[in-house]
Design a protein around this motif. Structure first.
Motif, short mmCIF file in Angstrom:
data_model
loop_
_atom_site.label_atom_id
_atom_site.label_comp_id
_atom_site.label_asym_id
_atom_site.label_seq_id
_atom_site.Cartn_x
_atom_site.Cartn_y
_atom_site.Cartn_z
N ARG A 176 14.02 19.07 -9.36
CA ARG A 176 13.71 17.63 -9.41
C ARG A 176 12.25 17.38 -9.80
N HIS A 177 11.35 18.31 -9.49
CA HIS A 177 9.95 18.14 -9.88
C HIS A 177 9.82 18.15 -11.40
N PHE A 178 10.62 19.02 -12.03
CA PHE A 178 10.62 19.07 -13.49
C PHE A 178 11.13 17.74 -14.07
N PHE A 179 12.28 17.27 -13.54
CA PHE A 179 12.84 16.03 -14.07
C PHE A 179 11.91 14.84 -13.82
N GLN A 180 11.24 14.87 -12.67
CA GLN A 180 10.27 13.82 -12.36
C GLN A 180 9.11 13.84 -13.37
N TYR A 181 8.62 15.05 -13.62
CA TYR A 181 7.52 15.24 -14.55
C TYR A 181 7.90 14.73 -15.95
N VAL A 182 9.12 15.12 -16.38
CA VAL A 182 9.58 14.75 -17.72
C VAL A 182 9.73 13.24 -17.86
N SER A 183 10.10 12.58 -16.76
CA SER A 183 10.32 11.13 -16.85
C SER A 183 9.05 10.38 -17.23
N THR A 184 7.88 11.02 -17.08
CA THR A 184 6.62 10.38 -17.48
C THR A 184 6.26 10.70 -18.92
N LYS A 185 7.07 11.52 -19.60
CA LYS A 185 6.77 11.96 -20.96
C LYS A 185 7.68 11.26 -21.97
N ASP A 186 7.35 11.45 -23.23
CA ASP A 186 8.16 10.84 -24.29
C ASP A 186 9.48 11.58 -24.50
N ALA A 187 9.42 12.89 -24.41
CA ALA A 187 10.60 13.70 -24.72
C ALA A 187 11.61 13.65 -23.57
N ALA A 233 14.49 15.30 -20.98
CA ALA A 233 14.61 16.57 -20.26
C ALA A 233 15.47 17.55 -21.06
N ALA A 234 16.58 17.03 -21.61
CA ALA A 234 17.50 17.90 -22.34
C ALA A 234 16.79 18.55 -23.54
N SER A 235 15.96 17.78 -24.24
CA SER A 235 15.31 18.34 -25.43
C SER A 235 14.27 19.39 -25.04
N ILE A 236 13.62 19.19 -23.89
CA ILE A 236 12.63 20.18 -23.44
C ILE A 236 13.33 21.47 -23.00
N ILE A 237 14.44 21.32 -22.26
CA ILE A 237 15.20 22.50 -21.83
C ILE A 237 15.69 23.26 -23.07
N HIS A 238 16.19 22.51 -24.02
CA HIS A 238 16.70 23.11 -25.25
C HIS A 238 15.60 23.89 -25.97
N LYS A 239 14.42 23.29 -26.03
CA LYS A 239 13.28 23.92 -26.72
C LYS A 239 12.89 25.23 -26.00
N ILE A 240 12.89 25.18 -24.68
CA ILE A 240 12.53 26.37 -23.91
C ILE A 240 13.55 27.48 -24.17
N LEU A 241 14.83 27.12 -24.21
CA LEU A 241 15.87 28.13 -24.42
C LEU A 241 15.80 28.75 -25.81
N VAL A 242 15.60 27.93 -26.83
CA VAL A 242 15.59 28.51 -28.18
C VAL A 242 14.35 29.38 -28.42
N GLN A 243 13.27 29.11 -27.68
CA GLN A 243 12.07 29.95 -27.83
C GLN A 243 12.11 31.18 -26.94
N HIS A 244 13.16 31.28 -26.12
CA HIS A 244 13.23 32.37 -25.16
C HIS A 244 13.58 33.69 -25.84
N ILE A 245 12.97 34.75 -25.33
CA ILE A 245 13.25 36.09 -25.87
C ILE A 245 13.87 36.92 -24.74
#
Lengths: 163, 249
Positions: free
Chosen positions: B60-71, B73-85
Motif C-alpha cells: 500500500r505504501h507503493f500505491f500511495q506513493y504512486v498516487s502522487t505521481k503522473d504515471a 501503478a500498473a505502468s510502473i510495475i510493468h516497467k520494473i518487470l520488463v527491465q528485470h533480469i
C-alpha cells in the motif's frame, strides 16, 4: 561424536580476528548454523574466526545470551534489547551483518538487514551515497540520463546526520 | 578445521559493498520498493543489484506513493518487470484499498510464472473477483500462493505440483465446466487456509501431506477428499472458526 558426552555443560572457545578468546557454553553457539555444524561434525573445543573483529564478536555473543534467555514473559525486554543492539554506528552494524551472515544466525540476520534497510529508506540518492560511502562509477552522461529518467530519485531526505 | 581458515583477514573498514549479493538483495527487499528502485542510480553494482532483485513487493505504501505521481501503478510495475533480469522468486501485490485491472494482473502473473515464481501474493481490492489466468496452474515452481478476491475456474486435472502453502480469502473456486468430478491435486501442500471463501467444496482438494488446516467461514464446508485421503493422520493444527467439517459418506 562431540555431542555424546552428557551431564556437565560443554565449553567452547571462539577466537576473534585479533586473537582474543571468548569462552562460552557450547549450547549458545548452536544458534549459529555454521558453528552448529562444526561442533556436531568434529570434536572441536576451539574455533578460530579470523574474519570477525573481537568487538563484533562481543556484540554477537551478547545477542546469543539474550536470545537464549528469551521467554514469553520477557518478550518486550528482548525487543528493546534488539532495538538498542542495532543502534550503533553504521560501520559496526555492517560488521555485525557480515559476521552474522557468515555464522548463519538467521533470525538476527533478518533483523540486521532490516536495520540497514531503515537507514536507506526515505533518503535521497546523494544522502545514501554519502552515508554508505558509495562512489558513483557512471559517466556524467549516464548519470544525467538517470536523473532525467527518475527525477524523484534525487528528492527525499538529505539528512545524513543520523549515521 | 580447514573451514575456519578460509576466511580472510580482518579488514579495517567495512563498507556496504563488502556485503554479499544475497544480503544486499535481502536489504533491498526490506526497503519500500520506490526507495529500492532509487538505489539503481547509486553505482553500476547497485544498478545490477536492483535489476536482479528476486523479490518484488508492491504494497500500500507503493500505491500511495504512486498516487502522487503522473504515471499509473500498473505502468510502473510493468516497467520494473520488463527491465528485470533473471528470476522473480517472490511477487506480491498487496493493497486493500487499491485496484488493478484484470488485464494488468494477468500480465504480471503470466510474466512471473515464466520467471520461476515461488511465492505469489495477490491481495488487492476490486469490484469483481480477479480471474486467474490458466498459465498459473501449470506453474511448477510455485510454492506459496496467497490470494484475495480471486475467482478460479480449474482446468481439468489441475495441480500445483510443488505448492506448499495455499491461502485463499474471499475467493471462489469453480470446477472445470462440463465436468462432474473436479480434483485439485496438491501433492506437496502442507498449509491450507480458507477465509470466507465460497463454493470451495465443489472441488475435491487432494492434499495427502496437509499439516495445517484452517477454515474460517460461516457455513459448513464439506470435503469429499477427506474420505479419499486419510488426512487426519497427519494434521497437526486444525482451526475451524464459524464453520464445521462434514465428511460425506
Amino acid at each position: 561424536m562431540a555431542s555424546s558426552t552428557t551431564g556437565e555443560k560443554k565449553i567452547l572457545t571462539l577466537k576473534g580476528g585479533d586473537n582474543e578468546e571468548f569462552i562460552l557454553e557450547e549450547s549458545l553457539v548452536l544458534q549459529s548454523e555454521l558453528l552448529k555444524n562444526m561442533v556436531k561434525e568434529e570434536r572441536v573445543s576451539s574455533i578460530p574466526l579470523p574474519s570477525i573483529k573481537s568487538k563484533t564478536l562481543v556484540k554477537i555473543i551478547e545477542y546469543l545470551k539474550k536470545h537464549a534467555e528469551l521467554t514469553p514473559s520477557n518478550k518486550e525486554e528482548f525487543k528493546n534489547f534488539e532495538k538498542e543492539f542495532v543502534n550503533v554506528v553504521l560501520e559496526e552494524l555492517l560488521d555485525i551483518t557480515v559476521a552474522v551472515n557468515y555464522l548463519k544466525i538467521n533470525g538476527l540476520l533478518e533483523f540486521c538487514c532490516q536495520a540497514v534497510a531503515d537507514r536507506i529508506k526515505d533518503k535521497s540518492v546523494e544522502a545514501v551515497r554519502k552515508i554508505f560511502r558509495i562512489e558513483s562509477d557512471f559517466t556524467p552522461e549516464e548519470e544525467s540520463e538517470f536523473r532525467k529518467e527518475t527525477p524523484e530519485a534525487f528528492e527525499g531526505d538529505l539528512d545524513d546526520t543520523t549515521n | 578445521m580447514s573451514q575456519c581458515n578460509v576466511a580472510s583477514n580482518v579488514k579495517k573498514y567495512t563498507v556496504i559493498s563488502d556485503l554479499p549479493t544475497n544480503i544486499l538483495h535481502k536489504i533491498l527487499e526490506l526497503i519500500p520498493i520506490q526507495d529500492a528502485a532509487k538505489t539503481s542510480i547509486l553505482s553500476k553494482r547497485w544498478r545490477k543489484l536492483w535489476s536482479t532483485q528476486p523479490h518484488l513487493v508492491f504494497d500500500r505504501h507503493f500505491f500511495q506513493y504512486v498516487s502522487t505521481k503522473d504515471a499509473s501503478a500498473a505502468s510502473i510495475i510493468h516497467k520494473i518487470l520488463v527491465q528485470h533480469i533473471g528470476p522473480v522468486l517472490g511477487f506480491h501485490l498487496i493493497s486493500k484499498t487499491d485496484t488493478l485491472s484484470q488485464s494488468d494482473v494477468n500480465q504480471c502473473i503470466i510474466f512471473v510464472s515464466n520467471h520461476g515464481i515461488q511465492k505469489l501474493t495477490l491481495d488487492m481490492a476490486n469490484d469483481e473477483k480477479y480471474a486467474l489466468p490458466y498459465g498459473l496452474f501449470t506453474c511448477a515452481t510455485l510454492t506459496h500462493l496467497k490470494l484475495s478476491w480471486c475467482f478460479f475456474e480449474l482446468p481439468e486435472d489441475s495441480q500445483f505440483p510443488n505448492l506448499v502453502s495455499l491461502q485463499l480469502e474471499h475467493s471462489e473456486l469453480d470446477g472445470h465446466a462440463g465436468s462432474d468430478e473436479n480434483y485439485l491435486i496438491l501433492p506437496m501442500l502442507e498449509t491450507l487456509e480458507l477465509r470466507f471463501c465460497v463454493d470451495v467444496d465443489c472441488v475435491d482438494i487432494v492434499s495427502p501431506n496437509l499439516v495445517n488446516l484452517s477454515i474460517i467461514s460461516s457455513y459448513t464446508v464439506t470435503f469429499e477428499c477427506f474420505n479419499v485421503n486419510p488426512i487426519f493422520r497427519r494434521i497437526k493444527h486444525l482451526c475451524l472458526d464459524g464453520s464445521s467439517l462434514k465428511v460425506r459418506k
